[in-house]
Design a protein around this motif. Structure first.
Motif, PDB file in Angstrom:
ATOM      1  N   PHE A   1      33.442  24.683  30.904  1.00  0.00           N
ATOM      2  CA  PHE A   1      34.757  24.736  31.542  1.00  0.00           C
ATOM      3  C   PHE A   1      34.690  25.466  32.879  1.00  0.00           C
ATOM      4  O   PHE A   1      35.256  25.008  33.884  1.00  0.00           O
ATOM      5  CB  PHE A   1      35.751  25.438  30.612  1.00  0.00           C
ATOM      6  N   LEU A   2      34.004  26.616  32.914  1.00  0.00           N
ATOM      7  CA  LEU A   2      33.972  27.445  34.125  1.00  0.00           C
ATOM      8  C   LEU A   2      33.353  26.691  35.299  1.00  0.00           C
ATOM      9  O   LEU A   2      33.810  26.830  36.446  1.00  0.00           O
ATOM     10  CB  LEU A   2      33.201  28.738  33.853  1.00  0.00           C
ATOM     11  N   LYS A   3      32.328  25.893  35.032  1.00  0.00           N
ATOM     12  CA  LYS A   3      31.701  25.127  36.110  1.00  0.00           C
ATOM     13  C   LYS A   3      32.715  24.179  36.757  1.00  0.00           C
ATOM     14  O   LYS A   3      32.769  24.047  37.979  1.00  0.00           O
ATOM     15  CB  LYS A   3      30.515  24.326  35.565  1.00  0.00           C
ATOM     16  N   LYS A   4      33.504  23.533  35.919  1.00  0.00           N
ATOM     17  CA  LYS A   4      34.487  22.572  36.429  1.00  0.00           C
ATOM     18  C   LYS A   4      35.681  23.278  37.052  1.00  0.00           C
ATOM     19  O   LYS A   4      36.245  22.819  38.055  1.00  0.00           O
ATOM     20  CB  LYS A   4      34.949  21.658  35.296  1.00  0.00           C
ATOM     21  N   ARG A   5      36.059  24.379  36.452  1.00  0.00           N
ATOM     22  CA  ARG A   5      37.256  25.080  36.932  1.00  0.00           C
ATOM     23  C   ARG A   5      37.027  25.717  38.296  1.00  0.00           C
ATOM     24  O   ARG A   5      37.965  25.804  39.106  1.00  0.00           O
ATOM     25  CB  ARG A   5      37.658  26.152  35.914  1.00  0.00           C
ATOM     26  N   LYS A   6      35.809  26.169  38.578  1.00  0.00           N
ATOM     27  CA  LYS A   6      35.531  26.840  39.848  1.00  0.00           C
ATOM     28  C   LYS A   6      35.817  25.930  41.040  1.00  0.00           C
ATOM     29  O   LYS A   6      36.272  26.390  42.090  1.00  0.00           O
ATOM     30  CB  LYS A   6      34.086  27.335  39.880  1.00  0.00           C
ATOM     31  N   GLU A   7      35.552  24.646  40.890  1.00  0.00           N
ATOM     32  CA  GLU A   7      35.833  23.709  41.981  1.00  0.00           C
ATOM     33  C   GLU A   7      37.332  23.639  42.259  1.00  0.00           C
ATOM     34  O   GLU A   7      37.769  23.620  43.414  1.00  0.00           O
ATOM     35  CB  GLU A   7      35.303  22.318  41.613  1.00  0.00           C
ATOM     36  N   ILE A   8      38.106  23.615  41.186  1.00  0.00           N
ATOM     37  CA  ILE A   8      39.566  23.551  41.341  1.00  0.00           C
ATOM     38  C   ILE A   8      40.096  24.845  41.946  1.00  0.00           C
ATOM     39  O   ILE A   8      40.966  24.831  42.836  1.00  0.00           O
ATOM     40  CB  ILE A   8      40.219  23.285  39.965  1.00  0.00           C
ATOM     41  N   ILE A   9      39.560  25.989  41.489  1.00  0.00           N
ATOM     42  CA  ILE A   9      40.010  27.293  41.997  1.00  0.00           C
ATOM     43  C   ILE A   9      39.673  27.435  43.479  1.00  0.00           C
ATOM     44  O   ILE A   9      40.484  27.942  44.268  1.00  0.00           O
ATOM     45  CB  ILE A   9      39.379  28.433  41.188  1.00  0.00           C
ATOM     46  N   ALA A  10      38.477  26.983  43.866  1.00  0.00           N
ATOM     47  CA  ALA A  10      38.064  27.088  45.269  1.00  0.00           C
ATOM     48  C   ALA A  10      39.039  26.340  46.187  1.00  0.00           C
ATOM     49  O   ALA A  10      39.468  26.859  47.226  1.00  0.00           O
ATOM     50  CB  ALA A  10      36.642  26.546  45.434  1.00  0.00           C
ATOM     51  N   LYS A  11      39.415  25.124  45.796  1.00  0.00           N
ATOM     52  CA  LYS A  11      40.377  24.354  46.599  1.00  0.00           C
ATOM     53  C   LYS A  11      41.751  25.016  46.602  1.00  0.00           C
ATOM     54  O   LYS A  11      42.438  25.053  47.632  1.00  0.00           O
ATOM     55  CB  LYS A  11      40.488  22.934  46.044  1.00  0.00           C
ATOM     56  N   SER A  12      42.145  25.542  45.456  1.00  0.00           N
ATOM     57  CA  SER A  12      43.454  26.192  45.359  1.00  0.00           C
ATOM     58  C   SER A  12      43.526  27.424  46.251  1.00  0.00           C
ATOM     59  O   SER A  12      44.520  27.636  46.964  1.00  0.00           O
ATOM     60  CB  SER A  12      43.730  26.586  43.901  1.00  0.00           C
ATOM     61  N   LEU A  13      42.468  28.239  46.239  1.00  0.00           N
ATOM     62  CA  LEU A  13      42.466  29.448  47.069  1.00  0.00           C
ATOM     63  C   LEU A  13      42.442  29.102  48.553  1.00  0.00           C
ATOM     64  O   LEU A  13      43.067  29.797  49.370  1.00  0.00           O
ATOM     65  CB  LEU A  13      41.262  30.326  46.706  1.00  0.00           C
ATOM     66  N   LYS A  14      41.729  28.051  48.902  1.00  0.00           N
ATOM     67  CA  LYS A  14      41.684  27.630  50.312  1.00  0.00           C
ATOM     68  C   LYS A  14      43.094  27.315  50.816  1.00  0.00           C
ATOM     69  O   LYS A  14      43.496  27.751  51.903  1.00  0.00           O
ATOM     70  CB  LYS A  14      40.789  26.405  50.467  1.00  0.00           C
ATOM     71  N   ASN A  15      43.857  26.606  50.002  1.00  0.00           N
ATOM     72  CA  ASN A  15      45.218  26.232  50.403  1.00  0.00           C
ATOM     73  C   ASN A  15      46.190  27.407  50.327  1.00  0.00           C
ATOM     74  O   ASN A  15      46.987  27.634  51.242  1.00  0.00           O
ATOM     75  CB  ASN A  15      45.728  25.085  49.522  1.00  0.00           C
ATOM     76  N   ALA A  16      46.111  28.165  49.235  1.00  0.00           N
ATOM     77  CA  ALA A  16      47.077  29.253  49.029  1.00  0.00           C
ATOM     78  C   ALA A  16      46.873  30.395  50.007  1.00  0.00           C
ATOM     79  O   ALA A  16      47.840  31.027  50.451  1.00  0.00           O
ATOM     80  CB  ALA A  16      46.981  29.767  47.596  1.00  0.00           C
ATOM     81  N   LEU A  17      45.593  30.682  50.363  1.00  0.00           N
ATOM     82  CA  LEU A  17      45.303  31.821  51.233  1.00  0.00           C
ATOM     83  C   LEU A  17      45.051  31.395  52.678  1.00  0.00           C
ATOM     84  O   LEU A  17      44.654  32.219  53.510  1.00  0.00           O
ATOM     85  CB  LEU A  17      44.081  32.586  50.701  1.00  0.00           C
ATOM     86  N   ASP A  18      45.251  30.114  52.978  1.00  0.00           N
ATOM     87  CA  ASP A  18      45.055  29.580  54.334  1.00  0.00           C
ATOM     88  C   ASP A  18      43.652  29.878  54.863  1.00  0.00           C
ATOM     89  O   ASP A  18      43.456  30.367  55.984  1.00  0.00           O
ATOM     90  CB  ASP A  18      46.106  30.162  55.301  1.00  0.00           C
TER      91      ASP A  18
END
Length: 856
Positions: free
Chosen positions: A325-342
């Motif tokens: 799960f963590l391997k797959k989730r990290k990709e989603i988190i990386a994109k989310s942080l890029k957008n949320a934190l500009d």
């Protein structure tokens, strides 16, 4: 033949065994991959001789005569049954000079308990117990110890110990550094009818001391089939187990229709034993066992050993499912942080921080509030940045309902909130309708038929099922694997604690984590497949598989706040336990006999003296500390032992002489049952399960839905971490904050990146009563009325025992929690940026270390 009349478990018949033994796996079932953290070790055996020499100045409990003393010896890692000396009557200075012999395995923590008793007609009185670590005796030495039992009266017990290495070949064990698995031996047999000189109805009692099955009763009679008279036992090979067979006959001595059981008399005819070591491995052996002059039992027995293929995972690392799960989730988190934190670019996989969202307990108040908090995170586009979602009690009710939808966090949360609104605001009277009660009765009967230990918590789970769904819900926890298979949602970690029925949860509670893939205790490094929860295990092997229970039964466990004992209820009401009761409890005192040594072996437990509180204490403990509604569940760690150096693991606080962790003979692997209850009995928030070093959490968003003591969970967690050496920020709050908390607090250690950043959200209506959205004032009377409410108070609709809200009250609670998240957007994002920077520094530091090693 003989027919099995009574099974090994009360009220259940022993199932007939076919060709395969119980630990062998069904065809088509995938075997668990062996975890890398356990290891095989070879350890020698030692022969231990214990000579109980004498005692002196013993003050008995009988005022009319001197004490009638004997000593009981209990060494459960070497003998399944306690030994005892003879009774020396009417003497203050009894002498025994009796020697007892044990073969001990040097891999396990061998603790000998020496208990001094005063013989009594009705019930023997325990005067004192000495808990002694035999690992402190050097091989080849004879040591005499004088244990001081009472300094005032100069009471003492004198014991001599001698240890020498055994000539038996060393044994191979499996260990993870905390638990030890020994080889398990299984005997399967069938008893055949043998013509005897005497006729009549006879009963056989078969037992293997220390085995999982304990004792089986079988009726001596002819059978027309070959399936009758079967038996099976699982035992520890290291205990040199033997099969004991006892022949009994019950006679009717009078006629009494009102109490026929009083008219029966049991006569003993004889017994015999078969050492299991005398049986060949993997071959059927025919045994003719004489029990008396007139009775012989013919048995066909097969013995097999199992060791390598454990059905329990011994290890502290994350499960394979969670790692995937963590391997797959990290990709989603990386994109989310890029957008949320500009951010200009998405962070590298190694730089992605681990963020945990945790919800406290608080019944329906917590369930409703968590919906609002999650909605706020979703609107900030930060929900996709969360790695874990964890909760206790009421928060788990929200979680378990959400995860029935595999894509819940991707969708708008308004839909599940609307469904929760419908069930929370509707009448709960249907839970006690005739139709529903009939359904519950049928469910519990079916559960018991499946082999479960049905109790009040199971009924509570069915009540919750109705409260949350208004209908039958067949969902199971393992179904939630579909909700994390693509990394699409945060990983759910549900929490409960294992307690003792007669010990306060504040004094002893072991955190148990429930995930879609595994359930277990990280304290012991022991996990089982979620599908196997409720099945029976022994020595790491699956003995009886049962179908996975519905999730409603787990919801009952996670939210079983009513399992409190009277002492805990009093403590909640008055702020302290029943003080006068403490004077009646057992007194534990360290009487270390090696004080003159200049150094102390850190792996050795100090010698302790336990002075029982007496009969009055036992009566009060039964009344004030028993958990009458605590549910008993099968203990999947049963039959495993504590490793010789288990105290070095941080989860144990064995350095406290009076803590249960310092008594390995009393810890969970030695117990028959688990008592899993609401995590609020320890800490009303699941900090311990997300603070495990294997999860490597950087940021914790702590949502506290208790309306009293807004920082209590932080203070209790700080104490918990301090005792175990777990990194946690210093918690400092002002008196003003205690009285009137704000919406969000940040706790961190700027100098230590190992300490997680904690954002704590108390349940408050601080600025919400003035603002309908961050920076947007309430203008109309309707808007002002909506925000003008108190969460706390004696007339509050949000009391924990209230399961039904008015529509307006539900909406207010959701909205205030949503608003509190939105109103602290900058604080949350600042913490996430700090965590991101920390991760980058960790990666750089790690790469530099690798380069340095490569050069060397």
């Amino acid at each position: 033949m003989f027919r099995a009349a009574v099974g090994s478990l009360p009220g259940r018949a022993l199932p007939a065994m076919a060709a395969a033994f119980l630990w062998k796996k069904e065809k088509g079932r995938e075997r668990r991959t062996k975890a890398p953290s356990w290891r095989k070790e070879i350890h020698p055996y030692y022969n231990l001789s214990v000579t109980v020499v004498k005692a002196r100045n013993i003050q008995g409990t009988d005022v009319l005569s001197e004490a009638d003393c004997y000593v009981q010896l209990r060494l459960p890692t070497a003998s399944p049954l306690p030994d005892r000396t003879k009774v020396v009557y009417n003497s203050r200075d009894p002498e025994w000079n009796e020697t007892f012999h044990y073969r001990i395995n040097s891999a396990v923590k061998n603790i000998l308990e020496l208990s001094l008793y005063d013989r009594d007609v009705m019930l023997d009185d325990k005067l004192s117990s000495v808990v002694f670590d035999v690992g402190s005796i050097k091989p080849g030495h004879t040591v005499r110890r004088v244990f001081k039992l009472n300094k005032k009266d100069k009471e003492a017990l004198e014991v001599e110990f001698h240890i020498e290495e055994s000539k038996d070949p060393p044994s191979e064990i499996i260990t993870n550094g905390v638990l030890v698995a020994h080889p398990c031996v299984c005997v399967e047999g069938r008893m055949k009818y043998e013509e005897n000189k005497e006729n009549g109805n006879y009963t056989l009692k078969l037992s293997v001391p220390g085995s999982y099955e304990k004792q089986i009763s079988a009726l001596l009679q002819k059978s027309e089939t070959e399936e009758g008279g079967k038996f099976v036992f699982h035992a520890d090979k290291d205990m040199n187990p033997q099969l004991d067979v006892c022949l009994l006959k019950t006679l009717r001595v009078a006629e009494n229709d009102l109490a026929p059981e009083l008219d029966k008399k049991t006569l003993y005819f004889g017994k015999g034993s078969v050492p299991l070591s005398s049986l060949p491995e993997g071959k059927e052996a025919e045994i003719n066992l004489p029990l008396s002059k007139n009775h012989v039992v013919n048995m066909s027995i097969t013995k097999e050993e199992s060791f390598q293929d454990l059905d329990i995972r011994l290890g502290f690392e994350l499960s394979r499912g969670e790692k995937d799960f963590l391997k797959k989730r990290k990709e989603i988190i990386a994109k989310s942080l890029k957008n949320a934190l500009d951010l200009n670019t998405a962070p590298d996989e190694k730089e992605v921080p681990v963020i945990a969202v945790i919800g406290s307990g608080g019944g329906v108040r917590a369930m409703t509030s968590l919906y609002g908090s999650l909605q706020g995170l979703q609107e900030l586009k930060l929900l996709d940045s969360a790695t874990y979602l964890s909760g206790v009690s009421g928060s788990t009710w929200c979680m378990s309902t959400l995860y029935e939808d595999p894509d819940w966090s991707i969708k708008d949360l308004k839909e599940p909130i609307n469904r929760a609104q419908e069930t929370t605001t509707c009448s709960k009277s249907g839970a006690v309708s005739t139709e529903r009660l009939k359904h519950c009765t049928q469910e519990l009967i079916a559960l018991e038929r499946d082999g479960y230990k049905v109790n009040f918590i199971d009924l509570w789970g069915l009540v919750l099922e109705y409260f949350l769904h208004q209908k039958d819900n067949p969902a199971k926890l393992s179904d939630q694997q579909n909700s994390v298979c693509r990394g699409q949602n945060p990983y759910p970690v549900y929490a409960g604690v294992n307690v003792r029925v007669n010990i306060s949860g504040g004094d002893f509670a072991e955190w148990c984590e429930f995930t879609p893939h595994e359930i277990g205790f990280r304290k012991y490094g022991a996990f089982i497949n979620t599908e196997d929860f409720g099945s029976e295990f022994f020595m790491g092997h699956l003995i009886r598989r049962r179908k996975e229970p519905k999730i409603c039964y787990l919801q009952g466990v996670w939210g079983s706040a009513f399992a409190a004992n009277l002492d805990e209820i009093w403590a909640r009401a008055s702020g302290t336990g029943i003080r006068w009761f403490n004077s009646l409890t057992d007194v534990i005192r360290v009487i270390d006999d090696c004080k003159k040594m200049h150094f102390r072996d850190p792996t050795r437990l100090q010698t302790r003296l336990v002075m029982p509180g007496g009969m009055v204490s036992d009566l009060f403990q039964d009344f004030f500390k028993s958990r009458f509604t605590a549910g008993e569940l099968y203990n999947f760690t049963r039959g495993l032992y504590l490793y010789k150096d288990y105290m070095g693991v941080r989860e144990f606080v064995a350095w406290k002489g009076n803590h249960l962790d310092a008594f390995p003979n009393e810890l969970t692997p030695m117990e028959e049952n688990l008592y899993l209850v609401d995590g609020g009995f320890s800490i009303n928030s699941p900090f311990p399960v997300v603070l495990q070093s294997e999860r490597d959490v950087d940021v914790i968003l702590s949502f506290n839905y208790s309306w009293q003591a807004p920082f209590e969970v932080l203070q209790l967690t700080s104490k918990y971490c301090r005792e175990r050496g777990i990194p946690f920020p210093k918690i400092t709050v002002t008196e003003a904050d205690e009285k009137q908390p704000k919406e969000c607090y940040v706790f961190m250690d700027a100098d230590n990146a190992r300490v997680p950043i904690v954002l704590h959200f108390p349940l408050v209506n601080d600025t919400f009563h003035t603002y309908k959205a961050p920076g947007v004032l309430r203008e109309t009377d309707e808007e002002k009325a909506f925000g003008d409410f108190l969460i706390e108070g004696k007339d509050s609709p949000y009391k924990t025992k209230n399961f039904t809200y008015e529509l307006n009250d539900f909406n207010r609670l959701v909205e205030v929690n949503r608003y509190n998240v939105l109103n602290n957007e900058e604080m949350i994002k600042s913490a996430l940026k700090a965590a991101l920077d920390r991760r980058k520094k960790k990666v750089i530091h790690r790469e530099l270390k690798k380069e340095k090693k490569a050069k060397v």
